[in-house]
Design an enzyme around this catalytic site. Structure first.
Site, PDB file in Angstrom:
ATOM      1  N   GLN A 153       1.971  -6.081  -3.018  1.00 16.25           N
ATOM      2  CA  GLN A 153       2.285  -6.120  -1.587  1.00 16.25           C
ATOM      3  C   GLN A 153       3.605  -5.341  -1.339  1.00 16.25           C
ATOM      4  O   GLN A 153       3.847  -4.376  -2.028  1.00 16.25           O
ATOM      5  CB  GLN A 153       2.368  -7.560  -1.057  1.00 16.25           C
ATOM      6  CG  GLN A 153       1.025  -8.261  -0.981  1.00 16.25           C
ATOM      7  CD  GLN A 153       0.569  -8.878  -2.300  1.00 16.25           C
ATOM      8  OE1 GLN A 153       1.343  -9.531  -2.974  1.00 16.25           O
ATOM      9  NE2 GLN A 153      -0.677  -8.701  -2.647  1.00 16.25           N
TER      10      GLN A 153
ATOM     11  N   ASP B 158       0.816  -1.225   0.000  1.00 20.07           N
ATOM     12  CA  ASP B 158       0.000   0.000   0.000  1.00 20.07           C
ATOM     13  C   ASP B 158       0.845   1.270   0.000  1.00 20.07           C
ATOM     14  O   ASP B 158       0.430   2.292   0.537  1.00 20.07           O
ATOM     15  CB  ASP B 158      -0.963   0.030   1.210  1.00 20.07           C
ATOM     16  CG  ASP B 158      -1.789  -1.235   1.312  1.00 20.07           C
ATOM     17  OD1 ASP B 158      -2.279  -1.675   0.268  1.00 20.07           O
ATOM     18  OD2 ASP B 158      -1.911  -1.779   2.418  1.00 20.07           O
TER      19      ASP B 158
ATOM     20  N   GLY C 284     -11.152  -2.939   2.450  1.00 21.23           N
ATOM     21  CA  GLY C 284     -11.738  -1.792   3.138  1.00 21.23           C
ATOM     22  C   GLY C 284     -11.342  -1.716   4.612  1.00 21.23           C
ATOM     23  O   GLY C 284     -11.787  -0.841   5.344  1.00 21.23           O
TER      24      GLY C 284
ATOM     25  N   LYS D  29       2.149   2.189  -5.089  1.00 23.68           N
ATOM     26  CA  LYS D  29       2.843   1.701  -6.297  1.00 23.68           C
ATOM     27  C   LYS D  29       1.986   1.855  -7.544  1.00 23.68           C
ATOM     28  O   LYS D  29       2.512   2.079  -8.625  1.00 23.68           O
ATOM     29  CB  LYS D  29       3.208   0.212  -6.139  1.00 23.68           C
ATOM     30  CG  LYS D  29       4.146  -0.075  -5.006  1.00 23.68           C
ATOM     31  CD  LYS D  29       4.425  -1.555  -4.894  1.00 23.68           C
ATOM     32  CE  LYS D  29       3.224  -2.378  -4.433  1.00 23.68           C
ATOM     33  NZ  LYS D  29       2.787  -2.131  -3.049  1.00 23.68           N
TER      34      LYS D  29
ATOM     35  N   GLY E  28      -4.247  -4.379  -4.261  1.00 21.67           N
ATOM     36  CA  GLY E  28      -5.188  -3.350  -4.696  1.00 21.67           C
ATOM     37  C   GLY E  28      -4.400  -2.123  -5.080  1.00 21.67           C
ATOM     38  O   GLY E  28      -3.832  -1.457  -4.226  1.00 21.67           O
ATOM     39  N   HIS E  29      -4.287  -1.869  -6.374  1.00 21.54           N
ATOM     40  CA  HIS E  29      -3.525  -0.711  -6.842  1.00 21.54           C
ATOM     41  C   HIS E  29      -4.498   0.359  -7.317  1.00 21.54           C
ATOM     42  O   HIS E  29      -5.238   0.158  -8.269  1.00 21.54           O
ATOM     43  CB  HIS E  29      -2.569  -1.129  -7.965  1.00 21.54           C
ATOM     44  CG  HIS E  29      -1.475  -2.036  -7.488  1.00 21.54           C
ATOM     45  ND1 HIS E  29      -0.691  -2.783  -8.328  1.00 21.54           N
ATOM     46  CD2 HIS E  29      -1.042  -2.309  -6.241  1.00 21.54           C
ATOM     47  CE1 HIS E  29       0.179  -3.473  -7.604  1.00 21.54           C
ATOM     48  NE2 HIS E  29      -0.024  -3.204  -6.348  1.00 21.54           N
TER      49      HIS E  29
HETATM   50  P1  IMP Z   1      -2.841 -12.811   1.949  1.00 23.04           P
HETATM   51  O1  IMP Z   1      -1.935 -12.193   0.940  1.00 23.04           O
HETATM   52  O2  IMP Z   1      -4.288 -12.607   1.640  1.00 23.04           O
HETATM   53  O3  IMP Z   1      -2.476 -14.231   2.230  1.00 23.04           O
HETATM   54  O4  IMP Z   1      -2.615 -12.029   3.350  1.00 23.04           O
HETATM   55  C1  IMP Z   1      -1.382 -12.114   4.071  1.00 23.04           C
HETATM   56  C2  IMP Z   1      -1.010 -10.760   4.668  1.00 23.04           C
HETATM   57  O5  IMP Z   1      -0.636  -9.878   3.629  1.00 23.04           O
HETATM   58  C3  IMP Z   1      -2.141 -10.066   5.443  1.00 23.04           C
HETATM   59  O6  IMP Z   1      -1.572  -9.368   6.530  1.00 23.04           O
HETATM   60  C4  IMP Z   1      -2.691  -9.087   4.416  1.00 23.04           C
HETATM   61  O7  IMP Z   1      -3.316  -7.984   5.036  1.00 23.04           O
HETATM   62  C5  IMP Z   1      -1.423  -8.687   3.697  1.00 23.04           C
HETATM   63  N1  IMP Z   1      -1.655  -8.227   2.324  1.00 23.04           N
HETATM   64  C6  IMP Z   1      -1.941  -8.970   1.240  1.00 23.04           C
HETATM   65  N2  IMP Z   1      -2.052  -8.203   0.150  1.00 23.04           N
HETATM   66  C7  IMP Z   1      -1.807  -6.944   0.538  1.00 23.04           C
HETATM   67  C8  IMP Z   1      -1.746  -5.699  -0.165  1.00 23.04           C
HETATM   68  O8  IMP Z   1      -1.914  -5.591  -1.374  1.00 23.04           O
HETATM   69  N3  IMP Z   1      -1.449  -4.616   0.600  1.00 23.04           N
HETATM   70  C9  IMP Z   1      -1.205  -4.704   1.934  1.00 23.04           C
HETATM   71  N4  IMP Z   1      -1.250  -5.842   2.612  1.00 23.04           N
HETATM   72  C10 IMP Z   1      -1.552  -6.951   1.924  1.00 23.04           C
END
Ligand code: IMP
Length: 440
Positions: A224, A13, A302, A16, A40-41
Site C-alpha cells: 500500500q 500502486d 481490476g 514498488k 498487488g505488486h
Molecule cells: P483494504 O486494505 O482492503 O482494507 O482497503 C482499504 C483501502 O486501501 C481501500 O481504499 C483500498 O482500495 C486501498 N488499498 C488496499 N490495498 C491497496 C493496494 O495495494 N494499492 C492501493 N490501494 C490499496
C-alpha cells in the site's frame, strides 16, 4: 549499505514491485512487514508478468530469501494459490520463503464481516479490496486473533478457532447476517492448509536479527502507501495496517537502530483506488489520458484507479512521517505527451492557503488544490536509462519535484522493465544500494 526500507509515498500502486525486484539483487533478504493479499505488486521480467500479492518480490531472484513478517495478515488459501502460480511460472519456492509464526491468519468469515460492514446503512463505504484484511487486524488488536503458530498447533488451534467462531456467530446473529457459514468445514480446511505451510513457518524476527548480526542485508518491502497508513493516512479511508516506515520495525521485529535508509516510491503523478479525499484528482480528460497511458487499473481488483497530479504538500508530509532519504519517481513516461503538467503546490482550506495535511476527513475533502503548470517535453522517454538522456524539460520536472519536496530524486523509472530505470550518480540512494563505490 545494509538495511533499507522501500515504501509507497502516496496511496499505493507507486510501482514498488518493480523497484523492490530491481534492488533485490543487492540484498540477501526481502521482507514484507504489513498488509496482506490486498497488495498487488506487478513485476515484468522480459515478457513475463508476475503479480505478487503476499509473497515479497524478492522471491523472483535466485539466492534471495523472501520473508513474510509478523505484521502481515495471511489468508492461507491465497498464499498457497500464489505459491502454485509462481511455481507454475518456473519460480522456485522452498527454503527461500519464510513465514512468521506471529503473523495473523485471515478466515473466510473475515471477508463476510467486511462485506457486511461496507454495506451497512449510514456507513461511508471505504471501498476496500474485500479480502478480509480489516476484520483480521481487528481480531489481532482485539487480542482474539489466531496466529500462524496457533494454526500449526493442533491442540490450541481447535480451541482458539471454536472460541473465535462463537464470537462471529454472535455477531452474525446480532446483525442478522444470513449467509450461512460452515465453521467446522473451515476448521478442517485450515488444518490441511497448516500442513502445507508448516515447513515455511519460523520465528522470522530471530531469523532476521541473526542475519543482520551475520552481516546480511535486508530490504524491507512496504505494501500500500503512506496515505493508506492506519495512523498517518487519510483516516478512515485507509487500510488497517502500518504502511509507513515505522511499520517495518514493528512488523518484522527488527529494531529502528538497524535501519540504514528509507526510500519512498512515488509516481510522477498520483493515483488512488477506493474512496476518500484526493485533493489533486483530475476528473477531466487529462485524468482519462493518464489512466489509459499508465494502465491505471488495480492489480488485485481490476478497478480503475482515480488519477491526478503530483501533490507536493502530500509528498512533503509523507517524507516527514517516513524520513525519506531518497525518492524514486516512477512512470515518468506516462506524462510524455502532455504539453503542460499541473503540479499541486499548496492547499486552500476554508479560504486559507496551507501546506499542512489536515487531520479531519471534512477538512481534507474541503481542500482546494493550488496548481502550478510545468512545461511538458512532448517526446518519448520510454525506456531511457540514463539521467542525461532525458529531455531537458523532463529533467527540469524532476528537479522541480526535488526542490519542492525537499527530498532528492535518486532514481527515475521510465517503463515496467528492470532495464527501464536510472539511478542518479552521486545520490544518497546510490550509496544506500552500495553502488557508489562500484562506479556503476
Ligand atoms: P483494504 O486494505 O482492503 O482494507 O482497503 C482499504 C483501502 O486501501 C481501500 O481504499 C483500498 O482500495 C486501498 N488499498 C488496499 N490495498 C491497496 C493496494 O495495494 N494499492 C492501493 N490501494 C490499496
Amino acid at each position: 549499505m545494509s538495511n533499507v526500507i522501500v515504501l509507497g509515498a502516496q496511496w499505493g500502486d507507486e510501482g514498488k514491485g518493480k523497484i523492490v525486484d530491481l534492488f533485490s539483487d543487492r540484498f540477501d533478504i526481502v521482507a514484507r512487514y504489513q498488509g496482506g493479499h490486498n497488495a498487488g505488486h506487478t513485476v515484468f521480467i522480459g515478457s513475463t508478468k508476475y503479480v505478487l500479492k503476499l509473497i515479497p518480490s524478492g522471491i523472483l531472484r535466485p539466492g534471495v530469501k523472501a520473508v513474510i513478517g509478523n505484521g502481515v495478515v495471511i489468508d492461507p488459501a491465497a498464499l498457497i494459490q500464489e505459491m502454485q502460480t509462481l511455481r507454475g511460472a518456473g519460480v522456485e519456492i522452498g527454503g527461500n520463503l519464510l513465514i512468521s509464526d506471529r503473523a495473523h491468519v485471515i478466515f473466510p468469515f473475515h471477508r463476510l464481516i467486511e462485506k457486511m460492514s461496507e454495506a451497512r446503512e449510514n456507513r461511508i463505504p471505504i471501498g476496500t479490496t474485500s479480502r478480509g484484511i480489516g476484520p483480521c487486524y481487528e481480531d489481532k488488536i482485539g487480542r482474539r486473533g489466531i496466529r500462524m503458530a496457533d494454526l500449526l498447533d493442533r491442540e490450541s488451534f481447535r480451541l482458539l478457532f471454536d472460541t473465535l467462531a462463537e464470537d462471529k456467530q454472535i455477531l452474525a446473529e446480532t446483525f442478522q447476517l444470513e449467509e450461512p457459514v460452515d465453521y467446522a468445514r473451515i476448521r478442517d480446511q485450515y488444518e490441511q492448509y497448516a500442513d502445507c505451510i508448516r515447513p515455511m513457518v519460523a520465528d522470522t524476527a530471530r531469523f532476521l536479527n541473526e542475519a543482520i548480526r551475520g552481516g546480511q542485508r535486508i530490504l524491507f518491502e512496504g505494501a500500500q502507501g503512506t496515505m493508506l497508513d492506519i495512523d498517518h493516512g487519510t483516516y478512515p479511508f485507509v487500510t488497517s495496517s502500518s504502511a509507513a516506515a515505522g511499520g517495518a520495525c514493528t512488523g518484522t521485529g527488527v529494531a529502528p537502530t538497524k535501519i540504514d535508509g528509507i526510500v519512498g516510491v512515488s509516481k510522477a503523478y498520483i493515483t488512488r483506488v477506493g474512496s476518500g479525499p484526493f485533493p489533486s484528482e483530475s476528473l477531466d480528460e487529462a485524468g482519462e489520458t493518464i489512466r489509459a497511458r499508465g494502465n491505471e487499473f488495480g492489480a488485485v481488483t481490476g478497478r480503475p484507479r482515480r488519477c491526478g497530479w503530483f501533490d507536493v504538500p502530500l509528498l512533503r508530509y509523507t517524507a516527514t512521517v517516513n524520513g525519506f532519504d531518497s525518492l524514486i519517481i516512477t512512470k515518468l513516461d506516462v506524462l510524455d505527451e502532455l504539453e503542460e503538467i499541473p503540479v499541486c503546490v499548496a492547499y486552500r482550506v476554508d479560504g486559507v492557503e496551507t501546506s499542512e495535511m489536515p487531520a479531519t476527513f471534512r477538512a481534507m475533502q474541503a481542500i482546494e488544490p493550488v496548481f502550478e503548470n510545468r512545461p511538458g517535453w512532448r517526446t518519448s522517454t520510454k525506456g531511457i536509462s540514463r539521467y542525461g538522456g532525458l529531455p531537458p524539460a523532463a529533467r527540469d520536472y524532476i528537479q522541480y519535484l526535488e526542490s519542492r519536496t525537499g527530498v532528492e530524486v535518486g532514481c527515475v523509472s521510465t517503463g515496467p522493465e528492470r532495464t527501464e530505470t536510472m539511478i542518479r550518480s552521486g545520490s544518497r540512494l546510490e550509496a544506500l544500494l552500495g553502488l557508489a563505490q562500484e562506479g556503476h
